[in-house]
Motif scaffolding. Structure first.
Motif, PDB file in Angstrom:
ATOM      1  N   ASP A   1      41.167-123.194  18.113  1.00 13.86           N
ATOM      2  CA  ASP A   1      42.697-123.542  17.933  1.00 13.86           C
ATOM      3  C   ASP A   1      42.702-125.136  17.164  1.00 13.86           C
ATOM      4  O   ASP A   1      41.823-125.848  17.066  1.00 13.86           O
ATOM      5  N   LEU A   2      43.843-124.943  16.540  1.00 12.64           N
ATOM      6  CA  LEU A   2      44.354-126.324  15.749  1.00 12.64           C
ATOM      7  C   LEU A   2      45.073-126.947  16.736  1.00 12.64           C
ATOM      8  O   LEU A   2      46.062-126.336  17.206  1.00 12.64           O
ATOM      9  N   THR A   3      45.257-128.390  16.936  1.00  9.15           N
ATOM     10  CA  THR A   3      45.741-129.180  17.668  1.00  9.15           C
ATOM     11  C   THR A   3      47.118-129.405  17.209  1.00  9.15           C
ATOM     12  O   THR A   3      47.305-129.734  16.318  1.00  9.15           O
ATOM     13  N   GLY A   4      48.229-128.981  17.948  1.00 13.60           N
ATOM     14  CA  GLY A   4      49.704-129.346  17.810  1.00 13.60           C
ATOM     15  C   GLY A   4      50.337-128.674  16.762  1.00 13.60           C
ATOM     16  O   GLY A   4      51.391-128.974  16.349  1.00 13.60           O
ATOM     17  N   TRP A   5      49.766-127.405  16.482  1.00  8.70           N
ATOM     18  CA  TRP A   5      50.351-126.242  15.290  1.00  8.70           C
ATOM     19  C   TRP A   5      51.042-125.107  15.955  1.00  8.70           C
ATOM     20  O   TRP A   5      51.972-124.371  15.214  1.00  8.70           O
ATOM     21  N   GLN A   6      51.054-125.088  17.287  1.00  8.98           N
ATOM     22  CA  GLN A   6      51.550-123.914  17.927  1.00  8.98           C
ATOM     23  C   GLN A   6      53.124-123.738  17.823  1.00  8.98           C
ATOM     24  O   GLN A   6      53.636-122.626  17.833  1.00  8.98           O
ATOM     25  N   GLU A   7      53.968-124.849  17.628  1.00 11.59           N
ATOM     26  CA  GLU A   7      55.318-124.821  17.596  1.00 11.59           C
ATOM     27  C   GLU A   7      55.792-125.336  16.193  1.00 11.59           C
ATOM     28  O   GLU A   7      56.760-125.444  16.272  1.00 11.59           O
ATOM     29  N   ILE A   8      54.786-125.446  15.104  1.00  9.19           N
ATOM     30  CA  ILE A   8      55.236-126.207  13.870  1.00  9.19           C
ATOM     31  C   ILE A   8      55.322-124.817  12.887  1.00  9.19           C
ATOM     32  O   ILE A   8      54.763-123.912  12.971  1.00  9.19           O
TER      33      ILE A   8
ATOM     34  N   VAL B   1      53.172-120.067  20.371  1.00 10.19           N
ATOM     35  CA  VAL B   1      52.452-120.257  21.782  1.00 10.19           C
ATOM     36  C   VAL B   1      52.294-118.962  22.655  1.00 10.19           C
ATOM     37  O   VAL B   1      52.833-118.029  22.813  1.00 10.19           O
ATOM     38  N   THR B   2      50.749-118.725  22.861  1.00  8.82           N
ATOM     39  CA  THR B   2      50.484-117.532  23.576  1.00  8.82           C
ATOM     40  C   THR B   2      49.597-117.684  24.795  1.00  8.82           C
ATOM     41  O   THR B   2      49.145-118.809  25.197  1.00  8.82           O
ATOM     42  N   GLY B   3      49.205-116.509  25.358  1.00 11.67           N
ATOM     43  CA  GLY B   3      48.425-116.717  26.378  1.00 11.67           C
ATOM     44  C   GLY B   3      46.920-116.966  26.218  1.00 11.67           C
ATOM     45  O   GLY B   3      46.231-117.117  27.133  1.00 11.67           O
TER      46      GLY B   3
END
Length: 388
Positions: A169-176, A160-162
């Motif tokens: 982007d790819l959906t739902g990957w930021q915290e995976i 998760v960045t600014g």
């Protein structure tokens, strides 16, 4: 980001693993080579090299290629990579598609596949990836028990960045934990990278950047990425997000760099003119026709690329900048020859051994093949490196 499995165990075991890598690297570079030549190049004893070669031949990774006379004495047996001695899987996840390639030990693509995505959330992607892996192993059954690992490339940024929430982007990957997820599903060691880094290393291994130790790679994916290689190693940043150049604001263009210089950018521009360019073949046809709307986009794109070059050259001082990715060769060549390069650059130097801007590999599979090349590079090693 690059995440890779490191050899574990005792120092002796790690040394043996690295020496195997180094021997394979020498064989790879030479094409065919004898034990004594390898020993001299790596500063190892001939007996040590003989033992490693015996293991590699037993494992099916090397083949005897006949004897060659070198001076006096018995002609020396030559060894070469066995193309079927090992395989690397490359997976590229894009917002709208997954590309996959299976490479043999010599870097030849023995199977390639593509599947369109309706959604790119992790569960949907993993189902497709498992199916693609099965399809390609069915095409090359001998690879099932000879897999070296899987390279996986995805567009950044990671975490998760600014600058999350963009069109690429790819959906739902930021915290995976993507590396762990792919390793579990594929059942293989995984190297995870962004697409620009993978493409950069592919150029370093088999492309126009062979022999260039420090270079920058501007990569056309859905957006615009930057892979940085310094002294032969990727520059990754603290969280694996070095090179997110597409999100840099560009004065005078009314937005960020990839708004003017990316595949999403040209597709959006043409769509506003009532034209479709869903793939690089359609873009190539429009360019050959000198379509006025495409040529207008290129006029802005060359200006944007000139700004990008000034930033990259003056911050990173590369030996060259390589431009490649999912764009037609003709468009890349146009950008390379028409982009205005500022004189106010550290790269503007007399007698430079390389052009400042070079066209690299292109096509749909650039980053996919680069992903698999990351695995081959790790398994085969750079000649003379990691020797103990």
């Amino acid at each position: 980001m690059i995440v890779q499995t490191k050899p574990k165990g005792s120092n002796a075991e790690r040394s043996r693993y690295r020496n195997r890598q180094a021997v394979l690297g020498q064989v790879r570079e030479a094409g065919a080579i004898g034990r004594a030549e390898i020993a001299r190049a790596l500063s190892l004893t001939t007996q040590t090299v003989s033992n490693i070669i015996a293991e590699l031949c037993h494992d099916g990774m090397l083949l005897e290629k006949g004897r060659r006379s070198v001076g006096r004495g018995l002609p020396a047996m030559q060894y070469a990579l066995n193309p079927k001695g090992g395989y690397a899987l490359g997976i590229e996840v894009r917002p709208d598609a997954i590309f996959a390639a299976l490479l043999d030990m010599q870097g030849n693509a023995v199977a390639t596949e593509r599947v369109a995505l309706r959604g790119n959330r992790p569960d949907a992607v993993m189902d497709h990836v498992s199916h693609l892996q099965t399809q390609m192993l069915d095409q090359e059954p001998v690879a099932r028990n000879r897999m070296l690992g899987a390279g996986v490339v995805m567009p950044g940024p990671f975490g998760v960045t600014g600058i999350t929430g963009m069109g690429s982007d790819l959906t739902g990957w930021q915290e995976i934990d993507a590396e762990a997820l792919f390793a579990e599903r594929l059942g293989l060691p995984v190297v995870l990278s962004n697409d620009a880094n993978a493409a950069a290393m592919a150029e370093r291994i088999n492309g126009v950047a062979q022999g260039i130790a420090s270079f920058a790679y501007l990569y056309f994916g859905a957006g615009l990425g930057l892979g940085l290689v310094h002294d032969g190693q990727l520059v990754r940043g603290a969280y694996g997000n070095a090179g997110e150049i597409g999100h840099i604001p560009i004065p005078g263009l009314g937005g960020k760099l990839e708004d003017a210089l990316s595949r999403l950018s040209v597709q959006s521009h043409l769509r506003r003119a009532g034209k479709e360019a869903r793939d690089i073949d359609m873009l190539d046809r429009l360019f050959q026709q000198r379509d006025p709307d495409l040529m207008a986009w290129l006029e802005t794109a060359t200006t944007a690329l000139g700004h990008a070059m000034a930033i990259v050259e003056n911050i990173f001082d590369p030996q060259a900048v390589v431009l490649g990715g999912a764009m037609p060769d003709a468009i890349l060549d146009h950008l390379v020859t028409r982009t205005p390069l500022t004189d106010l650059s550290v790269s503007n130097r007399p007698h430079a051994p390389h052009p400042r801007l070079i066209r690299g590999a292109s096509g749909r599979m650039t980053a996919t093949l680069g992903a698999a090349a990351l695995i081959l590079n790790r398994a085969l090693g750079a000649p003379g490196s990691n020797v103990h």
